[in-house]
Motif scaffolding. Structure first.
Motif, PDB file in Angstrom:
ATOM      1  N   VAL A  96       0.852  -1.191   0.000  1.00 58.80           N
ATOM      2  CA  VAL A  96       0.000   0.000   0.000  1.00 58.80           C
ATOM      3  C   VAL A  96       0.889   1.243   0.000  1.00 58.80           C
ATOM      4  CG1 VAL A  96      -1.812   1.274   1.205  1.00 58.80           C
ATOM      5  CG2 VAL A  96      -1.798  -1.252   1.268  1.00 58.80           C
ATOM      6  N   ALA A  97       0.623   2.143  -0.942  1.00 54.01           N
ATOM      7  CA  ALA A  97       1.313   3.429  -0.999  1.00 54.01           C
ATOM      8  C   ALA A  97       0.282   4.537  -0.819  1.00 54.01           C
ATOM      9  CB  ALA A  97       2.042   3.598  -2.321  1.00 54.01           C
ATOM     10  N   VAL A  98       0.627   5.549   0.052  1.00 54.26           N
ATOM     11  CA  VAL A  98      -0.273   6.664   0.321  1.00 54.26           C
ATOM     12  C   VAL A  98       0.363   7.948  -0.201  1.00 54.26           C
ATOM     13  CG1 VAL A  98      -1.544   7.968   2.064  1.00 54.26           C
ATOM     14  CG2 VAL A  98      -1.159   5.500   2.375  1.00 54.26           C
ATOM     15  N   PHE A  99      -0.342   8.628  -1.064  1.00 53.82           N
ATOM     16  CA  PHE A  99       0.110   9.901  -1.631  1.00 53.82           C
ATOM     17  C   PHE A  99      -0.632  11.056  -0.931  1.00 53.82           C
ATOM     18  CE2 PHE A  99       1.109   6.795  -4.752  1.00 53.82           C
ATOM     19  CZ  PHE A  99       2.168   7.280  -5.511  1.00 53.82           C
ATOM     20  N   GLU A 100       0.103  12.146  -0.687  1.00 49.50           N
ATOM     21  CA  GLU A 100      -0.516  13.378  -0.196  1.00 49.50           C
ATOM     22  C   GLU A 100      -0.172  14.512  -1.159  1.00 49.50           C
ATOM     23  OE1 GLU A 100      -1.063  13.747   4.291  1.00 49.50           O
ATOM     24  OE2 GLU A 100       0.912  12.799   4.127  1.00 49.50           O
ATOM     25  N   SER A 101      -1.075  15.511  -1.207  1.00 49.85           N
ATOM     26  CA  SER A 101      -0.891  16.586  -2.184  1.00 49.85           C
ATOM     27  C   SER A 101       0.273  17.505  -1.846  1.00 49.85           C
ATOM     28  CB  SER A 101      -2.169  17.411  -2.313  1.00 49.85           C
ATOM     29  OG  SER A 101      -2.505  18.002  -1.070  1.00 49.85           O
ATOM     30  N   GLN A 102       0.672  17.573  -0.555  1.00 46.47           N
ATOM     31  CA  GLN A 102       1.814  18.424  -0.153  1.00 46.47           C
ATOM     32  C   GLN A 102       2.384  17.913   1.145  1.00 46.47           C
ATOM     33  OE1 GLN A 102      -0.134  22.259   0.128  1.00 46.47           O
ATOM     34  NE2 GLN A 102      -0.417  22.054   2.328  1.00 46.47           N
ATOM     35  N   ALA A 103       3.586  18.386   1.481  1.00 44.02           N
ATOM     36  CA  ALA A 103       4.241  17.976   2.711  1.00 44.02           C
ATOM     37  C   ALA A 103       3.530  18.584   3.914  1.00 44.02           C
ATOM     38  CB  ALA A 103       5.699  18.409   2.687  1.00 44.02           C
ATOM     39  N   GLY A 104       3.847  18.008   5.087  1.00 37.87           N
ATOM     40  CA  GLY A 104       3.252  18.490   6.325  1.00 37.87           C
ATOM     41  C   GLY A 104       1.968  17.782   6.682  1.00 37.87           C
ATOM     42  N   GLY A 105       1.658  16.765   5.949  1.00 37.35           N
ATOM     43  CA  GLY A 105       0.455  16.008   6.254  1.00 37.35           C
ATOM     44  C   GLY A 105       0.742  14.864   7.207  1.00 37.35           C
ATOM     45  N   LEU A 106      -0.083  13.860   7.146  1.00 41.50           N
ATOM     46  CA  LEU A 106       0.033  12.730   8.073  1.00 41.50           C
ATOM     47  C   LEU A 106       1.248  11.859   7.772  1.00 41.50           C
ATOM     48  CD1 LEU A 106      -1.261  11.123  10.404  1.00 41.50           C
ATOM     49  CD2 LEU A 106      -2.620   9.899   8.676  1.00 41.50           C
ATOM     50  N   PHE A 107       1.555  11.647   6.505  1.00 41.61           N
ATOM     51  CA  PHE A 107       2.629  10.731   6.139  1.00 41.61           C
ATOM     52  C   PHE A 107       3.880  11.447   5.613  1.00 41.61           C
ATOM     53  CE2 PHE A 107      -1.288   8.243   5.790  1.00 41.61           C
ATOM     54  CZ  PHE A 107      -0.960   7.113   6.512  1.00 41.61           C
ATOM     55  N   ILE A 108       3.735  12.677   5.063  1.00 42.55           N
ATOM     56  CA  ILE A 108       4.869  13.384   4.479  1.00 42.55           C
ATOM     57  C   ILE A 108       5.326  14.468   5.462  1.00 42.55           C
ATOM     58  CG2 ILE A 108       5.731  14.613   2.465  1.00 42.55           C
ATOM     59  CD1 ILE A 108       4.685  11.788   1.909  1.00 42.55           C
ATOM     60  N   PRO A 109       6.591  14.436   5.935  1.00 41.18           N
ATOM     61  CA  PRO A 109       7.059  15.452   6.891  1.00 41.18           C
ATOM     62  C   PRO A 109       7.065  16.843   6.282  1.00 41.18           C
ATOM     63  CG  PRO A 109       8.886  14.115   6.104  1.00 41.18           C
ATOM     64  CD  PRO A 109       7.623  13.461   5.602  1.00 41.18           C
ATOM     65  N   ALA A 110       6.980  17.867   7.175  1.00 42.35           N
ATOM     66  CA  ALA A 110       6.887  19.254   6.709  1.00 42.35           C
ATOM     67  C   ALA A 110       8.135  19.710   5.990  1.00 42.35           C
ATOM     68  CB  ALA A 110       6.607  20.183   7.902  1.00 42.35           C
ATOM     69  N   ASP A 111       9.305  19.210   6.392  1.00 44.35           N
ATOM     70  CA  ASP A 111      10.549  19.652   5.770  1.00 44.35           C
ATOM     71  C   ASP A 111      10.800  18.991   4.418  1.00 44.35           C
ATOM     72  OD1 ASP A 111      11.006  17.109   6.616  1.00 44.35           O
ATOM     73  OD2 ASP A 111      12.784  17.551   7.807  1.00 44.35           O
ATOM     74  N   ALA A 112       9.911  18.131   4.010  1.00 48.94           N
ATOM     75  CA  ALA A 112      10.116  17.482   2.717  1.00 48.94           C
ATOM     76  C   ALA A 112       9.818  18.419   1.573  1.00 48.94           C
ATOM     77  CB  ALA A 112       9.237  16.250   2.615  1.00 48.94           C
ATOM     78  N   GLY A 113       9.016  19.470   1.843  1.00 53.52           N
ATOM     79  CA  GLY A 113       8.671  20.400   0.770  1.00 53.52           C
ATOM     80  C   GLY A 113       7.712  19.770  -0.222  1.00 53.52           C
ATOM     81  N   SER A 114       7.303  20.606  -1.132  1.00 50.65           N
ATOM     82  CA  SER A 114       6.408  20.107  -2.171  1.00 50.65           C
ATOM     83  C   SER A 114       7.253  19.559  -3.302  1.00 50.65           C
ATOM     84  CB  SER A 114       5.502  21.237  -2.667  1.00 50.65           C
ATOM     85  OG  SER A 114       4.663  20.760  -3.696  1.00 50.65           O
ATOM     86  N   ARG A 115       7.093  18.297  -3.592  1.00 49.93           N
ATOM     87  CA  ARG A 115       7.908  17.638  -4.606  1.00 49.93           C
ATOM     88  C   ARG A 115       7.072  16.582  -5.308  1.00 49.93           C
ATOM     89  NH1 ARG A 115       9.331  12.712  -2.439  1.00 49.93           N
ATOM     90  NH2 ARG A 115       9.143  12.514  -0.179  1.00 49.93           N
ATOM     91  N   PRO A 116       7.453  16.227  -6.510  1.00 51.91           N
ATOM     92  CA  PRO A 116       6.714  15.150  -7.184  1.00 51.91           C
ATOM     93  C   PRO A 116       6.846  13.851  -6.401  1.00 51.91           C
ATOM     94  CG  PRO A 116       8.082  16.357  -8.737  1.00 51.91           C
ATOM     95  CD  PRO A 116       8.483  16.810  -7.360  1.00 51.91           C
ATOM     96  N   GLY A 117       5.768  13.171  -6.251  1.00 56.13           N
ATOM     97  CA  GLY A 117       5.824  11.897  -5.554  1.00 56.13           C
ATOM     98  C   GLY A 117       5.838  12.054  -4.057  1.00 56.13           C
ATOM     99  N   ASN A 118       4.980  12.889  -3.522  1.00 55.36           N
ATOM    100  CA  ASN A 118       4.839  12.995  -2.074  1.00 55.36           C
ATOM    101  C   ASN A 118       4.048  11.784  -1.573  1.00 55.36           C
ATOM    102  OD1 ASN A 118       6.203  15.425  -1.546  1.00 55.36           O
ATOM    103  ND2 ASN A 118       4.438  16.633  -2.244  1.00 55.36           N
ATOM    104  N   TYR A 119       4.754  10.705  -1.384  1.00 58.71           N
ATOM    105  CA  TYR A 119       4.068   9.472  -0.973  1.00 58.71           C
ATOM    106  C   TYR A 119       4.973   8.676  -0.047  1.00 58.71           C
ATOM    107  CZ  TYR A 119       6.986   6.831  -4.233  1.00 58.71           C
ATOM    108  OH  TYR A 119       8.050   6.268  -4.874  1.00 58.71           O
ATOM    109  N   VAL A 120       4.349   7.716   0.617  1.00 59.04           N
ATOM    110  CA  VAL A 120       5.082   6.780   1.459  1.00 59.04           C
ATOM    111  C   VAL A 120       4.577   5.375   1.130  1.00 59.04           C
ATOM    112  CG1 VAL A 120       3.397   7.026   3.338  1.00 59.04           C
ATOM    113  CG2 VAL A 120       5.687   6.125   3.834  1.00 59.04           C
ATOM    114  N   SER A 121       5.521   4.436   0.984  1.00 55.69           N
ATOM    115  CA  SER A 121       5.175   3.038   0.709  1.00 55.69           C
ATOM    116  C   SER A 121       5.229   2.247   1.999  1.00 55.69           C
ATOM    117  CB  SER A 121       6.131   2.424  -0.319  1.00 55.69           C
ATOM    118  OG  SER A 121       5.974   3.050  -1.571  1.00 55.69           O
ATOM    119  N   LEU A 122       4.134   1.643   2.348  1.00 56.90           N
ATOM    120  CA  LEU A 122       4.074   0.812   3.545  1.00 56.90           C
ATOM    121  C   LEU A 122       4.709  -0.553   3.251  1.00 56.90           C
ATOM    122  CD1 LEU A 122       0.430   1.618   4.664  1.00 56.90           C
ATOM    123  CD2 LEU A 122       2.543   2.774   5.325  1.00 56.90           C
TER     124      LEU A 122
END
Length: 399
Positions: A96-122
């Motif tokens: 399962v992979a979860v994508f978010e529209s921008q950093a700072g959400g539940l899975f993408i840290p805030a310092d990651a910035g907005s970048r293509p592929g803001n996702y995390v693979s479980l």
């Protein structure tokens, strides 16, 4: 030389009551009298099986080639339309992979910035026996028996209040639930994993290495949900509509059934013969068995024993009311004294387990009897008297 009536009577008594004639086994009367228990048929000693005698002719050839081929498409469907859907099942490995529209959400840290592929693979996980998978912050989600799109949508709804515009992608790593077992006479029996592209019967047989036996002697059985259907392999290849889609949990059994026939009587060779990898006609079967022996055979009495469906005799206009079963034993008789019969036997198809019998001519049976008579009436001293010859023969045989 003529035999007096008294000599013939003595001769008959000697032949019927004596056990001194050459014999390859026990005397039939001894077998019967020494049996502890006798289970016999009617007084006539007949077997008691009713059969039909059918002379081989043009009318018979019009119907004998008709065979009812078994069908997979008729029993299971799946020959037309798209392949069956493949929902997830117990034992499947998914990621399962979860994508978010921008950093700072539940899975993408805030310092990651907005970048293509803001996702995390479980981590990869196996669908448990209870049919569920685990997704952080969404809990356990039922997956077995559901299409991937439906599960993705449910996880997105469960994460909507925590993640930023979540999008979920589920990837099937391996499938244990969508497999087909291919067994029997194939080169590499195995479990074949199905794909969304859809696999047909011949596809999975090919993935198992193909046949290890002649196609003409091979039958393919499909087992599904307690039902089964069988089809001859060559017919499956020649009839595309029968090459249906397989479904998860199917079992394909590929089985070779050696096609054989028996030949007895006044043919050149007696025994069991293989069809091998080709179909045979009656004429070819006779040739394979060595043909007819000129010194013994009666060409007018070439007999083929076969069990056929009752409807076959009905098509010939035969009254089949006396036969109570769906099948009828039939003896097909070919008269090879008729020149046209040679064309007929080349069109008459043989079937598995047929019995071919070539009768002896009447003259052969007469010669057999005369040989026995001659052996009894001849003496070493060459006495010509009928009475003396018979007396000596009886005396010799009863010693």
């Amino acid at each position: 030389m003529r035999f007096p009536a008294t000599s013939i009577a003595l001769l008959t008594a000697a032949l019927t009551g004596c056990t001194a004639l050459p014999n390859a086994g026990p005397d039939p009367r001894a077998v019967e009298t020494q049996a502890a228990v006798k289970v016999t048929s009617a007084k006539s000693k007949a077997v008691g099986i009713d059969y039909a005698l059918v002379d081989l002719n043009k009318a018979v050839l019009n119907f004998v080639a008709e065979t009812k081929a078994t069908s997979l498409a008729g029993g299971f469907g799946g020959g037309r339309g798209g392949p069956p859907s493949l929902p997830l099942g117990v034992g499947d490995v998914v990621q399962v992979a979860v994508f978010e529209s921008q950093a700072g959400g539940l899975f993408i840290p805030a310092d990651a910035g907005s970048r293509p592929g803001n996702y995390v693979s479980l981590p990869q996980q196996t669908i448990e026996r209870d049919g569920t998978i685990s997704v952080p912050y969404a809990g356990r989600v039922r997956a077995a028996g559901r299409p991937v799109e439906q599960i993705q949508s449910e996880i997105e709804d469960l994460l909507a209040n925590r993640a930023i515009e979540p999008q979920v992608l589920i990837t099937k790593i391996s499938s244990r639930s969508a497999q087909v077992a291919v067994l029997g006479d194939v080169r590499s029996p195995a479990k074949i994993e199905l794909t969304e592209a859809g696999e047909r019967v011949l596809d999975v047989i090919s993935e198992a290495g193909g046949l290890s036996a002649p196609g003409a002697e091979t039958y393919v059985t499909l087992q599904r949900s307690g039902r089964s259907g069988t089809i001859q392999y060559d017919h499956l290849v020649a009839t595309p509509v029968e090459n249906i889609y397989v479904a998860p949990g199917d079992t394909i059994l590929v089985d070779r059934e050696r096609r054989t026939y028996l030949a007895f009587g006044a043919s050149g060779l007696n025994g069991r013969f293989d069809f091998e990898d080709s179909d045979l006609t009656l004429g070819e079967a006779l040739g394979k068995a060595g043909g007819l022996l000129d010194s013994r055979a009666d060409p007018a009495q070439v007999l083929l024993y076969r069990v056929v469906g009752k409807e076959f005799l009905s098509k010939l206009g035969v009254d089949v009311s006396r036969f109570t079963t769906a099948t009828v034993p039939v003896i097909f008789r070919a008269n090879l004294r008729d020149p046209a019969a040679f064309f007929a036997v080349q069109k008459f198809p043989m079937q598995d387990k047929d019995i071919l019998y070539v009768s002896n001519s009447d003259s052969v049976e007469l010669i057999k009897f005369l040989d026995v008579v001659n052996s009894v009436t001849s003496t070493a001293s060459g006495v010509t008297s009928d009475a003396v010859s018979t007396r000596d023969a009886v005396r010799d045989l009863t010693r």
